[in-house]
Enzyme design. Structure first.
Site, PDB file in Angstrom:
ATOM      1  CG  HIS A 108      11.570  -1.076  -6.437  1.00  0.00           C
ATOM      2  ND1 HIS A 108      12.201  -1.760  -5.416  1.00  0.00           N
ATOM      3  CD2 HIS A 108      10.436  -0.533  -5.899  1.00  0.00           C
ATOM      4  CE1 HIS A 108      11.486  -1.608  -4.306  1.00  0.00           C
ATOM      5  NE2 HIS A 108      10.427  -0.876  -4.573  1.00  0.00           N
ATOM      6  CB  CYS A 126      11.844   1.908  -3.675  1.00  0.00           C
ATOM      7  SG  CYS A 126      10.981   1.415  -2.187  1.00  0.00           S
ATOM      8  CG  ASN A 168       9.241  -2.966  -1.861  1.00  0.00           C
ATOM      9  OD1 ASN A 168      10.423  -2.665  -1.808  1.00  0.00           O
ATOM     10  ND2 ASN A 168       8.301  -2.091  -2.164  1.00  0.00           N
TER      11      ASN A 168
HETATM   12  O1  UT7 Z   1       8.399   0.358  -3.015  1.00  0.00           O
HETATM   13  C1  UT7 Z   1       7.656   1.493  -3.195  1.00  0.00           C
HETATM   14  C2  UT7 Z   1       6.707   1.315  -4.286  1.00  0.00           C
HETATM   15  N1  UT7 Z   1       5.518   0.674  -3.817  1.00  0.00           N
HETATM   16  C3  UT7 Z   1       4.683   0.146  -4.683  1.00  0.00           C
HETATM   17  O2  UT7 Z   1       4.969   0.148  -5.864  1.00  0.00           O
HETATM   18  C4  UT7 Z   1       3.371  -0.401  -4.220  1.00  0.00           C
HETATM   19  C5  UT7 Z   1       2.310  -0.101  -5.242  1.00  0.00           C
HETATM   20  N2  UT7 Z   1       0.998  -0.582  -4.857  1.00  0.00           N
HETATM   21  C6  UT7 Z   1       0.671  -1.903  -4.864  1.00  0.00           C
HETATM   22  O3  UT7 Z   1       1.509  -2.751  -5.105  1.00  0.00           O
HETATM   23  C7  UT7 Z   1      -0.751  -2.290  -4.629  1.00  0.00           C
HETATM   24  O4  UT7 Z   1      -1.570  -1.142  -4.664  1.00  0.00           O
HETATM   25  C8  UT7 Z   1      -1.000  -3.031  -3.280  1.00  0.00           C
HETATM   26  C9  UT7 Z   1      -0.392  -4.438  -3.353  1.00  0.00           C
HETATM   27  C10 UT7 Z   1      -0.355  -2.263  -2.133  1.00  0.00           C
HETATM   28  C11 UT7 Z   1      -2.482  -3.194  -3.018  1.00  0.00           C
HETATM   29  O5  UT7 Z   1      -3.110  -3.844  -4.117  1.00  0.00           O
HETATM   30  P1  UT7 Z   1      -4.483  -3.282  -4.711  1.00  0.00           P
HETATM   31  O6  UT7 Z   1      -4.906  -4.231  -5.752  1.00  0.00           O
HETATM   32  O7  UT7 Z   1      -4.213  -1.846  -5.115  1.00  0.00           O
HETATM   33  O8  UT7 Z   1      -5.444  -3.398  -3.494  1.00  0.00           O
HETATM   34  P2  UT7 Z   1      -6.290  -2.240  -2.771  1.00  0.00           P
HETATM   35  O9  UT7 Z   1      -5.378  -1.346  -2.002  1.00  0.00           O
HETATM   36  O10 UT7 Z   1      -7.224  -1.636  -3.767  1.00  0.00           O
HETATM   37  O11 UT7 Z   1      -7.141  -3.079  -1.769  1.00  0.00           O
HETATM   38  C12 UT7 Z   1      -8.159  -3.982  -2.228  1.00  0.00           C
HETATM   39  C13 UT7 Z   1      -8.825  -4.586  -1.010  1.00  0.00           C
HETATM   40  C14 UT7 Z   1      -9.261  -3.549   0.018  1.00  0.00           C
HETATM   41  O12 UT7 Z   1     -10.476  -3.971   0.580  1.00  0.00           O
HETATM   42  P3  UT7 Z   1     -11.862  -3.285   0.103  1.00  0.00           P
HETATM   43  O13 UT7 Z   1     -11.718  -1.835   0.422  1.00  0.00           O
HETATM   44  O14 UT7 Z   1     -11.935  -3.576  -1.372  1.00  0.00           O
HETATM   45  O15 UT7 Z   1     -12.870  -4.002   0.931  1.00  0.00           O
HETATM   46  C15 UT7 Z   1      -8.183  -3.637   1.073  1.00  0.00           C
HETATM   47  O16 UT7 Z   1      -8.638  -3.272   2.358  1.00  0.00           O
HETATM   48  O17 UT7 Z   1      -7.893  -5.452  -0.336  1.00  0.00           O
HETATM   49  C16 UT7 Z   1      -7.833  -5.107   1.047  1.00  0.00           C
HETATM   50  N3  UT7 Z   1      -6.496  -5.394   1.529  1.00  0.00           N
HETATM   51  C17 UT7 Z   1      -6.126  -6.615   1.964  1.00  0.00           C
HETATM   52  N4  UT7 Z   1      -6.802  -7.775   2.089  1.00  0.00           N
HETATM   53  C18 UT7 Z   1      -6.125  -8.841   2.527  1.00  0.00           C
HETATM   54  C19 UT7 Z   1      -5.440  -4.545   1.601  1.00  0.00           C
HETATM   55  N5  UT7 Z   1      -4.374  -5.221   2.089  1.00  0.00           N
HETATM   56  C20 UT7 Z   1      -4.772  -6.497   2.310  1.00  0.00           C
HETATM   57  C21 UT7 Z   1      -4.127  -7.645   2.801  1.00  0.00           C
HETATM   58  N6  UT7 Z   1      -4.831  -8.804   2.896  1.00  0.00           N
HETATM   59  N7  UT7 Z   1      -2.825  -7.649   3.149  1.00  0.00           N
END
Ligand code: UT7
Length: 330
Positions: free
Chosen positions: A255, A114, A285
């Site tokens: 990005h 990215c 993305n």
């Molecule tokens: O291009 C390369 C660079 N990439 C990035 O910059 C990505 C950086 N990371 C992010 O943007 C965020 O970390 C994410 C959008 C990927 C995730 O957001 P988050 O607020 O960090 O969520 P999380 O991973 O802490 O997940 C929170 C909850 C989890 O459930 P529990 O464990 O709290 O029960 C996940 O299992 O959300 C759950 N979850 C979802 N729920 C519904 C994860 N993905 C999904 C989904 N739909 N698609």
């Protein structure tokens, strides 16, 4: 004396025709429009079908950039295709060269995930600064939909496909004001599209590995933390090198990974919301393509005007990150 300043004189973009909204993804994984919207800002993304290729998308974006720059494909000296998802593992830049009819240009691929587009711009700039080349095409293009596990809700909702391109030309004035690039392989395991294979006996006692690239895996929390901390730092460093302060910036062009990252970085740098370019809602993305697509849309919408100062920053797998401060236009 040859001109060795740099001007960014044209932009273009292309995306596949099919659009998939958040609601449609609920048929594939346990997710919701509400979760995806509030956690990322994404509402829909484009996905390429089997008849669409990375080189085609890249060529369409490139033709628009070349036309805006007012040059022809034969004028190009160098084509840099930044991508992690070439049509061919040997590289796709030469296919783009052929599609454009850019028969004088040398063409090769460059991979920095990215961050690819920023790394590509800075690489292109070195060829111009040394006086070797005058007209360079830098493309950011990715089709990550082909490399996602569509059963993995932690990744499949985030990405989309597309291509963007800019023309960089030698100029008497220098509009690439500063840059900074970084890499940290110790964090590599947080974001991968890795090869995985198994031993296969080639001849007695000699094994080779047979396998394939596996789907994208990401530790979202770690990558988020990394981006929120490192992106403001690298922009600060690039501003220092450009010898300007943050108040001089007209646009923050990050990005497009997550709206919360855009907001956090802007807040940490003290950049007001109206200067932050965002098209995440429409495309998700798009990896190396996200910065040039957003740039092109803002230029064509008349938001970015000649001589506006843009702070652009990419970050992602590697891990890699970088920033470039430049002024738009001839
Ligand atoms: O291009 C390369 C660079 N990439 C990035 O910059 C990505 C950086 N990371 C992010 O943007 C965020 O970390 C994410 C959008 C990927 C995730 O957001 P988050 O607020 O960090 O969520 P999380 O991973 O802490 O997940 C929170 C909850 C989890 O459930 P529990 O464990 O709290 O029960 C996940 O299992 O959300 C759950 N979850 C979802 N729920 C519904 C994860 N993905 C999904 C989904 N739909 N698609």
């Amino acid at each position: 004396m040859r001109n060795t300043g740099i001007a960014i004189t044209g932009s273009g973009c292309a995306v596949p025709s099919a659009s998939v909204d958040n609601q449609a993804l609920t048929a594939l994984v346990e997710t919701s429009d509400e979760w995806i919207t509030t956690r990322t800002g994404i509402k829909k993304r484009r996905v390429a079908n089997n008849s669409e290729s990375l080189s085609q998308l890249a060529a369409v974006a490139s033709l628009k950039a070349i036309a805006m720059a007012g040059i022809s494909a034969q004028d190009l000296d160098l084509i840099l295709l930044t991508t992690s998802t070439p049509d061919d593992l040997f590289g796709s830049a030469c296919q783009v060269q052929q599609a454009l009819g850019a028969n004088r240009a040398v063409a090769f691929d460059l991979t920095a995930a990215c961050s690819g587009f920023i790394f590509g711009m800075v690489t292109a700039a070195q060829y111009i600064r040394t006086g070797v080349y005058q007209n360079v095409l830098v493309i950011g293009a990715d089709i990550l939909s082909r490399w996602l596990d569509w059963q993995d809700r932690t990744t499949c909702v985030l990405f989309g496909d597309g291509a963007g391109a800019v023309v960089m030309q030698a100029s008497s004035s220098d509009k690439l004001l500063g840059f900074e690039l970084r890499s940290d392989g110790s964090q590599n395991h947080h974001l991968n599209l890795a090869y995985s294979g198994q031993n296969q006996e080639l001849t007695q006692g000699i094994n080779i590995s047979k396998g394939n690239y596996q789907a994208v895996t990401m530790n979202g929390k770690e990558v988020y933390r990394f981006a929120a901390q490192k992106v403001p730092e690298v922009i600060d460093k690039a501003l220092f090198r450009a010898n300007i302060t943050v108040d001089s910036i007209d646009w923050l062009l990050l990005h497009q990974a997550n709206q919360r990252i855009l907001d956090t970085v802007a807040q940490r740098l003290g950049i007001p919301e109206h200067k932050v370019i965002s098209n995440l809602a429409n495309y998700g993305n798009t990896s190396a393509a996200s910065i040039p697509i957003a740039l092109d849309e803002a230029v064509r919408a008349g938001q970015i005007k000649p001589n506006h100062i843009i702070a652009a920053s990419g970050f992602g797998a590697g891990l890699t990150w970088g920033a470039a401060i430049f002024q738009w236009g001839k």
